[in-house]
Enzyme design. Sequence first.
Site, PDB file in Angstrom:
ATOM      1  N   ASP A 284      -8.224  -7.336  -0.047  1.00  0.00           N
ATOM      2  CA  ASP A 284      -7.322  -7.545   1.091  1.00  0.00           C
ATOM      3  C   ASP A 284      -8.012  -7.052   2.341  1.00  0.00           C
ATOM      4  OD1 ASP A 284      -5.662  -4.999   2.470  1.00  0.00           O
ATOM      5  OD2 ASP A 284      -6.739  -4.510   0.629  1.00  0.00           O
TER       6      ASP A 284
ATOM      7  N   CYS B 169      -8.944 -27.067   5.722  1.00  0.00           N
ATOM      8  CA  CYS B 169      -7.733 -26.556   6.354  1.00  0.00           C
ATOM      9  C   CYS B 169      -7.220 -27.509   7.445  1.00  0.00           C
ATOM     10  CB  CYS B 169      -7.968 -25.156   6.939  1.00  0.00           C
ATOM     11  SG  CYS B 169      -8.769 -25.137   8.559  1.00  0.00           S
TER      12      CYS B 169
ATOM     13  N   CYS C  99      -9.512 -27.779  10.590  1.00  0.00           N
ATOM     14  CA  CYS C  99     -10.747 -28.545  10.417  1.00  0.00           C
ATOM     15  C   CYS C  99     -10.489 -30.012  10.130  1.00  0.00           C
ATOM     16  CB  CYS C  99     -11.581 -27.917   9.301  1.00  0.00           C
ATOM     17  SG  CYS C  99     -12.210 -26.264   9.742  1.00  0.00           S
TER      18      CYS C  99
ATOM     19  N   CYS D 264     -14.661 -27.348   5.298  1.00  0.00           N
ATOM     20  CA  CYS D 264     -13.351 -26.727   5.127  1.00  0.00           C
ATOM     21  C   CYS D 264     -12.254 -27.796   5.084  1.00  0.00           C
ATOM     22  CB  CYS D 264     -13.083 -25.734   6.256  1.00  0.00           C
ATOM     23  SG  CYS D 264     -11.495 -24.878   6.139  1.00  0.00           S
TER      24      CYS D 264
ATOM     25  N   HIS E  67      -7.204 -21.127   9.780  1.00  0.00           N
ATOM     26  CA  HIS E  67      -8.528 -21.446   9.234  1.00  0.00           C
ATOM     27  C   HIS E  67      -9.137 -20.252   8.503  1.00  0.00           C
ATOM     28  CE1 HIS E  67     -12.700 -22.750   8.904  1.00  0.00           C
ATOM     29  NE2 HIS E  67     -13.001 -21.538   9.351  1.00  0.00           N
TER      30      HIS E  67
ATOM     31  N   ASP F  91       0.853  -1.185   0.000  1.00  0.00           N
ATOM     32  CA  ASP F  91       0.000   0.000   0.000  1.00  0.00           C
ATOM     33  C   ASP F  91       0.892   1.238   0.000  1.00  0.00           C
ATOM     34  OD1 ASP F  91       0.969   0.275   2.574  1.00  0.00           O
ATOM     35  OD2 ASP F  91      -0.930  -0.139   3.546  1.00  0.00           O
TER      36      ASP F  91
END
Length: 372
Positions: free
Chosen positions: A265, A305, A308, A303, A334, A92
């Site tokens: 973002d 991930c 999970c 999920c 997660h 940024d």
Amino acid sequence: MFEFKVEAVCPRTGARAGVLRTPHGPVRTPVFMPVGTQATVKAMTPPELEEIGAQIILGNTYHLYLRPGAELVAEAGGLHRFMGWNRPILTDSGGFQVFSLAQLNKVTDQDVRCRSHLDGSEHVMSPEWAMRVQELLGSDIAMCFDQCGPFPATHAQAETALERTTLWAERSKAAHSRPDQALFGIVQGSVYDDLRLRSAREIVGMDFPGYGIGGLSVGESHDVMYRVLDLLDGVMPREKPRYLMGVGYPPNIVEGVARGVDMFDCVLPTRNGRNGTLFTSFGRVNIKAQRYERDFGPVDPECDCYLCRDFSRAYLRHLYRCGEILAARLCTWHNLRYTVRLAERAREAILAGSFPEFRERFREGFQDGERG
């Protein structure tokens, strides 16, 4: 070195799937970009970010300028090498800190004189400063210095911020000289349609390789955000990427994609994760709630991930109650995977010609409000 190609467009919504080509590899859009404010995405290592599918991350110009310093990063070989991340990086401009640290700043058309939130030392921020710092950092995509106006703002306040943003975009483009770094312009204008259209006309007229949409998700309602995005969808170039800055709430991502946005973002997934709030296929979950004490199922059965797959809600709640660092790590893991995957799923649906159905299933499944 920088190229954007649109691969597919949803004929009913205008949602786009594309590819950004950068010096550090391609980025397939729509994409969610985790925020690494201080050359690190909080609680995550670079290999873990790769595992969750992160294609591109953010660095913060203002914070990295203050510490460790842009010159030090350049001496280390640039931001990629300094932080051990070999995929693309967007930085940024520092312009958001003009807004978020307003009590420490004095803003004029020439520059921003600010006091460090760390030690009170005085610094001068300007378009030329922002370009110099970002070129030293060596990101793949840099952002023009801009002014994000306050919210709520009067029409006059928003117009002043818009005029500065245009002036600063001209100076940013003139000062930018690094050929392997793309420079994006930023559209401002608050919630006023006439100002948004004027800003888009002025910034697009400078012919940047991509465009940020700033000044949203700063307090306005979701409906107002969507109205502004609908307006801009009709006037921003179809052949260039659009980046909705600072937006990461899952419904906002899906609705942003439906309005032609390519890049997102936000610190929300990591911040919420550290505080025990998780995004799931059925809405937000407060894992610290009593109801999960003996819940041995996964946080989100849909999920894929690490959390999970291998751990239960009961275990995660236990970690939080004990103050264990692993709790924040797993929740961050997660939330980032969920958000990155959401953008991936939107892309898959656009390519398959089924984005409207994907959008409707998401709306039906993700219940707003926190559970627990």
